[in-house]
Design an enzyme around this catalytic site. Structure first.
Site, mmCIF file in Angstrom:
data_model
loop_
_atom_site.group_PDB
_atom_site.id
_atom_site.type_symbol
_atom_site.label_atom_id
_atom_site.label_comp_id
_atom_site.label_asym_id
_atom_site.label_seq_id
_atom_site.Cartn_x
_atom_site.Cartn_y
_atom_site.Cartn_z
ATOM 1 N N GLU A 51 0.857 -1.190 0.000
ATOM 2 C CA GLU A 51 0.000 0.000 0.000
ATOM 3 C C GLU A 51 0.891 1.238 0.000
ATOM 4 O O GLU A 51 1.831 1.340 0.782
ATOM 5 C CB GLU A 51 -0.999 0.004 1.164
ATOM 6 N N ASP A 62 -3.128 7.266 11.939
ATOM 7 C CA ASP A 62 -1.706 6.923 11.998
ATOM 8 C C ASP A 62 -1.054 7.356 13.305
ATOM 9 O O ASP A 62 -1.303 8.446 13.824
ATOM 10 C CB ASP A 62 -0.968 7.564 10.820
#
Length: 265
Positions: A51, A62
């Site tokens: 990815e 994140d």
């Protein structure tokens, strides 16, 4: 329309009776040139999927490792168009499926239909947009445009997902679903959540699509623990830690070794 490369790869993984491996890079980290080299190295190391994250200034899902990589990439001038250029270059040079990972603000600003068209033209097999709400599809048409362009939209599911949410995801899931191993943000951890196996069993009650597990996966023992309950293990922050902590002359060698050490015989 030809079979999506993600589906083909999943068939091969199942035939080999093994768990697949998906790795993660942030486009432009540590540089655009090295992003290309990293993905090629990963493909050569028998990774099944990669990815490519389009860097974003406020990456909600994140943790600090990937957030810092995004910050550094953006500070060096990486643009969304660079991600498409790199996807195009790589898709012609590696045979494994490549996916874009992006936040919806990036997709929206680029233009939803245009993003899906350009992603397909660049050679992406799928897109992971963790903050695209299913409930807003009537307004956004993201899933419709992705489908029109032969892209798999990878749904992201967390331990907080309700049965109702799992059913909604089941209705539109294709390729595989991405289950986060815990609530919160990405980041390498020493131990997996003890409740992970029961959570994945619950997901399978509602979703028949193959399951990828990420967030906190950082070593071979974690992948071994997923055998039989997941189809793909996802390594992100742990790889970026290797990139960050290795001299650029040794970086590709270190990445190869790290991936080799994750492999289950």
């Amino acid at each position: 329309m030809a079979i999506n490369k993600i589906d083909q790869q999943l068939i091969e993984i199942k035939k080999a009776n093994r768990i697949g491996l998906m790795t993660h890079v942030v486009v432009g980290y540590p540089s655009l040139v090295e992003t290309v080299e990293l993905v090629k190295t990963m493909a050569e190391s028998s990774v099944d999927f990669v990815e490519l994250q389009i860097p974003f200034s406020d990456p909600l899902a994140d943790g600090p490792t990937i957030m810092k990589a995004c910050e550094e990439s953006l500070a060096s001038g990486t643009k969304v168009k660079d991600a498409f250029s790199i996807m195009k270059e790589l898709s012609s040079e590696v045979s494994i499926p490549l996916l874009f990972m992006a936040y919806y603000n990036t997709v929206f600003r680029y233009g939803v239909e245009r993003f899906c068209k350009d992603a397909q033209k660049a050679g992406a097999s799928g897109v992971i947009v963790p903050d695209m709400p299913i409930d807003e599809e009537e307004q956004e048409h993201f899933y419709a445009f992705a489908k029109q362009n032969g892209l798999h939209t990878i749904q992201v599911i967390s331990p907080a997902s309700t049965e109702e949410r799992l059913k909604k995801n089941a209705n539109i899931a294709n390729g595989f679903v991405y289950c986060t191993a815990r609530q919160g943000t990405t980041g390498a951890k020493k131990e997996l959540d003890p409740a992970l196996v029961s959570y994945l069993k619950k997901v399978k009650e509602f979703i028949s699509t193959p399951i990828a597990v990420g967030f906190g996966i950082s070593k071979k023992e974690h992948i071994e623990a997923l055998v039989g309950t997941a189809d793909i293990a996802v390594i992100g922050s742990a790889l970026i830690d290797v990139i960050k902590n290795t001299d650029n002359k040794q970086r590709m060698k270190a990445i190869k070794q790290f991936i080799h050490d994750l492999r289950i015989e």
